[in-house]
Design an enzyme around this catalytic site. Structure first.
Site, PDB file in Angstrom:
ATOM      1  N   ARG B  10       0.846  -1.214   0.000  1.00  0.00           N
ATOM      2  CA  ARG B  10       0.000   0.000   0.000  1.00  0.00           C
ATOM      3  C   ARG B  10       0.874   1.253   0.000  1.00  0.00           C
ATOM      4  O   ARG B  10       0.548   2.270  -0.585  1.00  0.00           O
ATOM      5  CB  ARG B  10      -0.975  -0.011   1.180  1.00  0.00           C
ATOM      6  CG  ARG B  10      -0.297  -0.097   2.531  1.00  0.00           C
ATOM      7  CD  ARG B  10      -1.298  -0.037   3.664  1.00  0.00           C
ATOM      8  NE  ARG B  10      -0.691  -0.452   4.924  1.00  0.00           N
ATOM      9  CZ  ARG B  10      -0.917   0.133   6.082  1.00  0.00           C
ATOM     10  NH1 ARG B  10      -1.747   1.149   6.173  1.00  0.00           N
ATOM     11  NH2 ARG B  10      -0.344  -0.305   7.185  1.00  0.00           N
ATOM     12  N   GLU B  58     -18.400   4.460  -0.987  1.00  0.00           N
ATOM     13  CA  GLU B  58     -17.612   3.784  -2.019  1.00  0.00           C
ATOM     14  C   GLU B  58     -18.376   3.594  -3.323  1.00  0.00           C
ATOM     15  O   GLU B  58     -17.787   3.598  -4.407  1.00  0.00           O
ATOM     16  CB  GLU B  58     -17.123   2.424  -1.514  1.00  0.00           C
ATOM     17  CG  GLU B  58     -16.187   2.487  -0.310  1.00  0.00           C
ATOM     18  CD  GLU B  58     -16.899   2.671   1.012  1.00  0.00           C
ATOM     19  OE1 GLU B  58     -18.153   2.594   1.047  1.00  0.00           O
ATOM     20  OE2 GLU B  58     -16.226   2.887   2.040  1.00  0.00           O
ATOM     21  N   PHE B  83     -14.342  -3.050   0.476  1.00  0.00           N
ATOM     22  CA  PHE B  83     -15.336  -2.071   0.003  1.00  0.00           C
ATOM     23  C   PHE B  83     -15.228  -1.832  -1.512  1.00  0.00           C
ATOM     24  O   PHE B  83     -16.229  -1.579  -2.171  1.00  0.00           O
ATOM     25  CB  PHE B  83     -15.187  -0.763   0.785  1.00  0.00           C
ATOM     26  CG  PHE B  83     -15.015  -0.996   2.264  1.00  0.00           C
ATOM     27  CD1 PHE B  83     -15.896  -1.835   2.941  1.00  0.00           C
ATOM     28  CD2 PHE B  83     -13.970  -0.432   2.977  1.00  0.00           C
ATOM     29  CE1 PHE B  83     -15.733  -2.096   4.299  1.00  0.00           C
ATOM     30  CE2 PHE B  83     -13.802  -0.698   4.329  1.00  0.00           C
ATOM     31  CZ  PHE B  83     -14.682  -1.522   5.002  1.00  0.00           C
TER      32      PHE B  83
END
Lengths: 280, 314
Positions: B10, B58, B83
């Site tokens: 990430r 989202e 999500f």
């Protein structure tokens, strides 16, 4: 509005209504009720408002229209055909195997700016287009048409929050408030009312058009929308589902049913008569 | 491997976006109130005018990304895998996949290694969901070098791309000076003739370590890193099936629908050989430190060694 222009728009709207009947009749399915309720709106947009070019449908600075209530594609297709984006003959193969015109709008059809049909999604895409326009300082405006039943989808309110937060004043959402959805009256099913107060509470400028079939009122609303700065605009238009075809008007049963040959003929006759009267 | 440099993919994602922003003026970043966790916060700090927080919404974020792409931007929609692929699945399918728009989805915190947050946030299904969408490219990078290269490759590719990143610091396996990323092409990390271990993401390092242990015991295992799960490098998989006769797949994802299923689909069609899948079985995860969870769910070099030996009756 100039009377000559108004009369021309009224005639075009009748032609678009004929296109709706033609499409759904040949498809033996589709959604005529909500298509007929936005016929005047689409007429105004495509023939008096939108900066679009049928010869150059992907023109970068064109105005965009996202039909968030995508099931009313027959009206969009009829309007696009009438405006010259493709041959009117295409309406006769709506929903057929191998045909260009899909049951719900597809971005690859000339003049269609966004695939839609799963309710609540078109307004988000319209927000994205409006944001891109802001980033590029582009001159275009983005319009999206929602059903009044459609706004029961939670995503619509996520989008409403987003549009207000980013001050998307180049975005106009039109709620086609015909009062009916598949299971009945919107107020009986799971009421989204009061629609105007909801959009206001979400930070939008709200304009209510009390007759969605009156071109003077439609024009006044869109002219007002263009003067609004820093806020997105919601036009709530009170419309008649099935407008223009007597036996379809205000009948929920015509939400998603196609006319048979006899009904098609009757409807077309009514529309031919309306056209003849306008041509006087 | 104690002294190997570690970094969460990430982080690589947030850094790559920032590094590439100048070269790609159409790149914009969306997040859903998780910029600090997805690391798009790095981009936000450097390019505040090209970062848009959508709040905890989202579905709308994916739709906005679609609209931006339809108007010529290259949006990176970022949130947790749960999500991005889970909650927003239908919007990704209908507003991004169906119109085949140039949206990049950066999904972080994928898999069981989310750790303490537990089952609600441990998305073991995202690859399965995303690979069913026609035209969707699915990338699961294994380390920092590959993750950054994947972001660049996604930018150079016109079409929707789903990229899966992790929360946990992962060993840096690749050398940035020599590493080459080719979309849809697997990488043979180690040649071998007895069996092939096909791994993706965080499991590539474990597979490589397992092969070392196996080599010491006289088992010559081939190791293939599949960073692009869709489109799958069928040629490389078929070759491995033919040459080694058995395949073990390893992924930090459900054994239903992910890398193992993709490999099995391929092998069944072209060259049927046994495919043994290591991954999260048909169950939910639970809270705990990531490294302990990985061990518990069999996502370790030790477990791979066991499974390979069993497959070879050794």
């Amino acid at each position: 509005m100039d009377e000559t222009i108004k009369k021309q728009l009224q005639k075009t709207a009748v032609n678009i209504r004929m296109g709706v009947l033609t499409g759904t009749f040949h498809a033996k399915s589709g959604h005529p009720g909500g298509s007929l309720s936005i016929a005047d709106l689409l007429t105004y947009l495509y023939f008096a408002k939108l900066n679009v070019d049928p010869k150059n449908p992907d023109m970068p600075d064109r105005d965009r229209l996202v039909l968030s209530k995508g099931h009313t594609a027959p009206a969009l297709y009829a309007a696009l055909a009438e405006r010259g984006f493709f041959d009117k003959k295409e309406l006769e193969s709506l929903r057929h195997i191998g045909a260009m015109l899909q049951g719900h709008p597809c971005i690859h059809t000339p003049g269609v700016d966004m695939s839609s049909g799963s309710l609540g999604q078109g307004i988000s895409a319209a927000c994205g287009m409006a944001l891109a326009g802001k980033l590029d300082a582009a001159p275009y405006r983005v319009y999206t048409i929602l059903g009044d039943g459609e706004i029961e989808e939670g995503q619509v309110w996520e989008a409403a929050m987003f549009a207000a937060h980013y001050g998307l004043d180049n975005l106009t959402a039109i709620v086609d408030n015909n009062g009916l959805q598949i299971d009945g009256k919107i107020t009986d099913v799971c009421s989204p009312e009061p629609i105007d107060e909801k959009f206001r509470a979400f930070g939008w400028h709200v304009i209510v058009v009390d007759d969605a079939h009156d071109f003077d009122k439609i024009e006044a609303a869109f002219n007002e929308a263009e003067t609004i700065v820093d806020k997105p605009v919601a036009i709530i238009q009170k419309s008649v589902k099935g407008k223009g075809v007597s036996f379809m008007e205000n009948q929920v049963s015509w939400h998603g049913a196609a006319p048979n040959a006899e009904q098609y003929e009757q409807g077309m006759n009514e529309l031919r008569a309306a056209l003849a009267e306008l041509e006087g | 491997m104690a002294d190997v440099k570690k970094k969460a993919t990430r982080e690589s994602y947030g850094e790559a976006l920032t590094e590439l922003a100048e070269q790609y003026p159409e790149l914009v970043v969306l997040d859903a109130d998780l910029a600090a966790a997805t690391k798009t916060g790095i981009f936000k700090k450097a390019y505040p005018d090209r970062f848009f927080d959508c709040g905890i919404a989202e579905e709308n974020m994916m739709g906005v990304a679609a609209g931006l792409a339809a108007a010529g931007k290259i949006p990176f929609a970022s949130t947790f895998a749960m999500f991005a692929a889970g909650r927003a699945y239908e919007i990704v399918r209908n507003s991004i996949g169906y119109p085949h728009l140039n949206v990049k989805i950066g999904a972080t915190h994928a898999g069981i290694s989310v750790g303490e947050d537990g089952a609600t946030h441990q998305c073991n299904e995202d690859v399965a969901l995303m690979r069913t969408i026609p035209g969707m490219t699915v990338i699961v990078p294994s380390d920092d070098v590959e993750a950054k290269a994947a972001v660049k490759a996604a930018l150079d590719f016109n079409g929707p791309v789903y990229m899966r990143f992790g929360r946990l610091a992962a060993p840096v396996l690749n050398d940035p000076a020599t590493y080459k990323f080719e979309l849809g092409k697997g990488i043979t990390m180690r040649d071998g003739k007895d069996i092939t271990i096909v791994a993706t993401g965080l499991m590539v390092g474990e597979a490589a370590a397992a092969a070392e242990t196996l080599a010491a015991e006289g088992i010559d295992a081939r190791v293939i890193n599949i960073h692009t799960i869709k489109p799958l490098d069928k040629e490389l998989i078929a070759k491995a099936a033919q040459e080694t006769g058995k395949i073990v797949t390893v992924e930090e994802h459900s054994i239903i629908g992910g890398l193992g299923s993709a490999v099995a689909d391929c092998v069944t069609e072209c060259c049927p050989v046994p495919v043994i899948k290591i991954g999260v079985n048909d169950e939910f995860g639970h809270s705990g430190p990531a490294v302990d969870l990985l061990k518990e769910f069999g996502l370790s070099a030790e477990h791979i060694v066991e499974v390979v030996k069993k497959a070879l009756n050794k």
